[in-house]
Each structure stands twice: as structure tokens, then as C-alpha cells.
Design an enzyme around this catalytic site. Structure first.
Site, mmCIF file in Angstrom:
data_model
loop_
_atom_site.group_PDB
_atom_site.id
_atom_site.type_symbol
_atom_site.label_atom_id
_atom_site.label_comp_id
_atom_site.label_asym_id
_atom_site.label_seq_id
_atom_site.Cartn_x
_atom_site.Cartn_y
_atom_site.Cartn_z
ATOM 1 N N ARG A 1 0.821 -1.222 0.000
ATOM 2 C CA ARG A 1 0.000 0.000 0.000
ATOM 3 C C ARG A 1 0.850 1.265 0.000
ATOM 4 O O ARG A 1 0.454 2.276 -0.573
ATOM 5 C CB ARG A 1 -0.942 0.001 1.194
ATOM 6 C CG ARG A 1 -2.035 -1.018 1.011
ATOM 7 C CD ARG A 1 -3.058 -0.954 2.094
ATOM 8 N NE ARG A 1 -4.211 -1.742 1.692
ATOM 9 C CZ ARG A 1 -5.105 -2.264 2.524
ATOM 10 N NH1 ARG A 1 -4.981 -2.061 3.812
ATOM 11 N NH2 ARG A 1 -6.118 -2.955 2.070
ATOM 12 N N LYS B 1 -20.383 -16.027 1.501
ATOM 13 C CA LYS B 1 -21.823 -15.834 1.710
ATOM 14 C C LYS B 1 -22.551 -15.133 0.578
ATOM 15 O O LYS B 1 -22.050 -14.165 0.013
ATOM 16 C CB LYS B 1 -22.005 -14.965 2.952
ATOM 17 C CG LYS B 1 -21.657 -15.644 4.235
ATOM 18 C CD LYS B 1 -22.083 -14.710 5.335
ATOM 19 C CE LYS B 1 -21.699 -15.175 6.700
ATOM 20 N NZ LYS B 1 -21.743 -14.033 7.608
ATOM 21 N N GLY C 1 -9.414 -7.863 -1.648
ATOM 22 C CA GLY C 1 -9.611 -8.934 -0.677
ATOM 23 C C GLY C 1 -9.039 -10.265 -1.133
ATOM 24 O O GLY C 1 -7.954 -10.322 -1.704
HETATM 25 P P1 AMP Z 1 -15.405 -13.350 0.911
HETATM 26 O O1 AMP Z 1 -14.681 -12.551 1.943
HETATM 27 O O2 AMP Z 1 -16.891 -13.285 1.014
HETATM 28 O O3 AMP Z 1 -14.886 -13.144 -0.488
HETATM 29 O O4 AMP Z 1 -15.120 -14.844 1.282
HETATM 30 C C1 AMP Z 1 -13.832 -15.367 1.295
HETATM 31 C C2 AMP Z 1 -13.833 -16.534 2.200
HETATM 32 O O5 AMP Z 1 -14.770 -17.483 1.754
HETATM 33 C C3 AMP Z 1 -12.501 -17.215 2.227
HETATM 34 O O6 AMP Z 1 -11.973 -17.102 3.520
HETATM 35 C C4 AMP Z 1 -12.837 -18.660 1.911
HETATM 36 O O7 AMP Z 1 -12.179 -19.551 2.749
HETATM 37 C C5 AMP Z 1 -14.323 -18.739 2.160
HETATM 38 N N1 AMP Z 1 -14.947 -19.811 1.378
HETATM 39 C C6 AMP Z 1 -14.889 -19.991 0.064
HETATM 40 N N2 AMP Z 1 -15.523 -21.120 -0.281
HETATM 41 C C7 AMP Z 1 -15.981 -21.677 0.835
HETATM 42 C C8 AMP Z 1 -16.702 -22.880 1.125
HETATM 43 N N3 AMP Z 1 -17.068 -23.692 0.165
HETATM 44 N N4 AMP Z 1 -17.010 -23.128 2.407
HETATM 45 C C9 AMP Z 1 -16.633 -22.289 3.379
HETATM 46 N N5 AMP Z 1 -15.955 -21.138 3.177
HETATM 47 C C10 AMP Z 1 -15.624 -20.854 1.913
#
Ligand code: AMP
Length: 396
Positions: free
Chosen positions: A39, A200, A353
């Protein structure tokens, strides 16, 4: 959505002016040592331009989440040191933000010099976007530059409020974010493919809704896919899913159909017997995940199907991993998608992210058109929301 046609540092005369620059110096720190200076490096282009054009630069940023006043474990002093090494000039570190020391140093600051204020979040007024605090910050400068895209979705004093008191323009980082992402959303080269993953559905509802009006293909992977697959009547074992989002998922799929958007969900998955990097795992079809198993990655057939859809894309926007990509046994799906995006020749935009981290770790960063510097901010941008830190800047 307000205009994205914002004035930049090149549209304003900075010569001999004191310029307050909101940077994103929120770097990972451990025992006072910077773990990753990305950054800081990313801020250099804007800072160098201002210094080269004879501005006196007052940089500011937040760092971490200090709770109560001046907690020096969150001091920006290590950033000043690193910035000084990278720029090859002295960086004058203020002992406070809007106190006597900062004000005296700002008043004495000369053209071509750079000072850094202490962590703006040492004052609780920062996050409250307190006008008196914003005015004090502004009082040290003649011009305000926002170059912190990572916090542009927050209406804080140093990211938005200060623009009420000074001519306000964007730096190169924000300019790049809004020109590339803005253009992709407004006028995409087609086919336009969006890839959404991550844990999610609830985090990405706004993005899905906004993108359904714009894209040709919507690919869903990661943990969020199981809620959709459950709607299709598939057995999802113990995979994560959101019971309260089933109706919405059904509605989104119906909307995609009505709008002629191709909606791709996993057809096979790598499933594990517990949420653990070393669990027992196997590959199964997505409509028949065995009891006691949870989906942790997309499988090889899905990788192929997604790669095929990405291959012919004109524009790709990607946010969120295809599985638990932090764990080597469940990283293959994310790697396959990253490879397909890198090889596609499409205009490729990677949300911040986890997906940005995955692309960088795989060494594909140079092959992407743009990797956003803000996770939350880029999501809100893709949702079509107005970002306060951008809205506050002067239009061209
Ligand atoms: P996000 O911050 O919403 O982009 O989510 C990222 C997180 O989703 C990462 O830490 C992944 O480990 C988690 N993730 C991705 N696929 C899965 C899954 N099938 N089950 C549980 N967690 C997941």
C-alpha cells in the site's frame, strides 16, 4: 450514481500549495514491523507527482482500529520510515493529527517536502465525520487529494468531510479505480462475464442484483453456491448455506433467466468431512454431496465449464474465491479460474480482498488489467452504490 468524472491532481495547480493527501497506509504491522509495504508503494505515484510539481505534501491515513485515543501501537511512524526509504527523501513525522505539533510542522513545510500526520483514527471524530475535526484537518492545507480507494466507501472526516472546506480532487489510484471499473460497468466489452465467490450470498446480493442488469454470464462459486444449489433441490450435505436467503436465491436465478443472463453454478465439488485443512476429501457431483460432507472447492468438471465461459469474454469482473483457497487441498478451483482469466485476453478486473490475494499469490497479477486496491469499496462500487469519498470530490 453520481458522476465519476472527477478532477484529478493533473487538473489543478499544485505549485507552491499545501496539499493534504488521504492515503491508504493501513498496512499489516507486527510488533511495529511492516509485514507488507504494497500500500505504501502504491501511493508513490501520486506523492511523487505532487512533490515534483512543487507542492508541500501533508499525507494522512488511518492504521488499524485504535480504540481509545493515542495508542502508539497504531502509530504511523513505521510508515514514515518506509516511505522515506522508498522516496529517498526525509519524511517529517508529526506527533499528532490536528494538534500543535502537526500544525507547526505543516506551517513550516516547504515545496517539495513531505510530512505525515499521525493516525487519523486517534480521534474518534474521524469515523463520525465530525465537521469541526474535518475543518481542522483542512485548515493546514490549500488543496485536498483523496487517493485512498480502500476507505472511499466510508464517509469519514479525512475521506469525505474535509472536501467541504477545500478544492478536492483524486489521486492516481482512485482515478484508475473509477476509470477502469466505471468504464467496465457503463460500457463493457462483451461478452461481459462476472465471477462471484466467497463465503456468503448475503455479502454479495447487492452486487448480483446490479450485475444482472449488465452481464452476459454470471458465474457463482465458493461457499455461496450451495444456497443456489439447494434451491435446485440438490443434496448439499453439510456445506454452508443461508436458509434465510433461499427465496432470494430463487428470485435471482429467475431474474437471470428473464434477463437472458447465463447463470453458471458448480456441477461438481471437492468435499471434505470437516472444515479443516487436513480433512478427508473426495470429488463428487454437486447434486449429490454425501451426508456429513461439505463442499470446499469446485471440482474439475466445473473448472472446465467456468474456464470455457471465461475464455471468450471481453470483460471479466471477479470477486471472491471458488473455495477455501487458503488451504492447498481446496485451492485448485480458484487457481483454475485465475488461470482462465489471465489467459482470456479480456479486460480483467479483480475485486480486492481474497481474490486479489489469490491472484497475487499465484503470480498472475501482471496479467490482469486491474486489481482493485479496496475490497469493501470495490464491492460497493460493483453494487452501483455511491462512494462518499468519491462523491465528495469536485467534478470536471
Ligand atoms: P469473501 O470474503 O466473502 O470473499 O469470502 C472469502 C472466504 O470465503 C474465504 O476465507 C474462503 O475460505 C471462504 N470460502 C470460500 N468457499 C468456501 C466454502 N465452500 N465453504 C466455506 N468457506 C468458503
Amino acid at each position: 450514481m453520481t458522476s465519476l468524472n472527477k478532477k484529478t491532481i493533473e487538473d489543478i495547480d499544485v505549485t507552491g500549495k499545501k496539499v493534504l493527501v488521504r492515503c491508504d497506509f493501513n498496512v499489516p504491522l507486527k510488533d511495529g514491523v511492516i509485514q507488507d509495504d504494497k500500500r505504501i508503494r502504491e501511493s508513490l505515484k501520486t506523492l511523487k507527482y505532487l512533490l515534483d510539481h512543487h507542492a508541500a505534501v501533508i499525507a494522512c491515513s488511518h492504521l488499524g482500529r485504535p480504540k481509545d485515543g493515542f495508542d502508539m501501537t497504531f502509530s504511523l511512524a513505521p510508515v514514515a520510515k518506509r516511505l522515506s526509504e522508498l522516496l529517498g527523501i526525509e519524511v517529517i513525522m508529526a506527533k499528532d493529527v490536528i494538534g500543535e505539533d502537526a500544525k507547526a510542522k505543516a506551517a513550516a513545510l516547504k515545496e517539495g517536502q513531505l510530512m505525515l500526520l499521525e493516525n487519523v483514527r486517534f480521534h474518534k471524530e474521524e469515523k463520525k465525520n465530525d465537521p469541526a475535526f474535518a475543518k481542522e484537518l483542512a485548515s493546514m492545507a490549500d488543496i485536498y487529494v483523496n487517493d485512498a480507494f480502500g476507505t472511499a466507501h466510508r464517509a469519514h472526516a479525512s475521506t469525505a468531510g474535509v472536501a467541504d472546506y477545500l478544492p478536492a480532487v483524486c489521486g492516481y489510484l482512485i482515478q484508475k479505480e473509477i476509470s477502469i471499473m466505471g468504464e467496465a460497468l457503463a460500457n463493457p466489452k462483451r461478452p461481459f462475464v462476472a465471477i462471484l465467490g466467497g463465503a456468503k450470498v448475503s455479502d454479495k446480493i447487492g452486487v448480483i442484483k446490479n450485475l444482472l442488469d449488465k452481464v452476459d454470464v454470471l458465474i457463482i462459486g465458493g461457499g455461496m453456491a450451495y444456497t443456489f444449489n439447494k434451491v435446485l433441490g440438490h443434496k448439499i450435505g453439510t456445506s454452508i448455506f443461508e436458509e434465510d436467503k433461499l427465496d432470494l436465491a430463487a428470485e435471482l436465478m429467475k431474474e437471470a433467466k428473464e434477463k437472458g443472463v447465463k447463470f453458471l453454478l458448480p456441477v461438481d465439488n471437492v468435499v471434505g468431512d470437516k472444515f479443516d485443512p487436513d480433512c478427508n476429501y473426495q470429488t463428487v457431483n454437486s447434486d449429490d454431496i454425501p451426508d456429513g460432507y461439505m463442499g470446499l472447492d469446485i471440482g474439475p468438471k466445473t473448472q472446465e465449464m467456468f474456464a470455457e465461459a471465461i475464455k471468450g469474454a471481453g470483460t471479466v469482473v471477479w470477486n471472491g474465491p471458488m473455495g477455501v483457497s487458503e488451504w492447498p487441498n481446496f485451492a485448485a478451483g480458484t487457481r483454475a479460474v485465475a488461470t482462465a482469466v489471465a489467459d482470456s485476453g479480456a479486460i480483467s478486473i479483480i475485486g480486492g480482498g481474497d481474490s486479489a490475494a489469490a491472484v497475487e499469490k499465484l503470480g498472475f497479477a501482471d496479467k490482469m488489467t486491474h486489481i482493485s486496491t479496496g475490497g469493501g469499496a470495490s464491492l460497493e462500487f460493483l453494487e452501483g452504490k455511491e462512494l462518499p469519498g468519491i462523491a465528495a470530490l469536485n467534478d470536471k
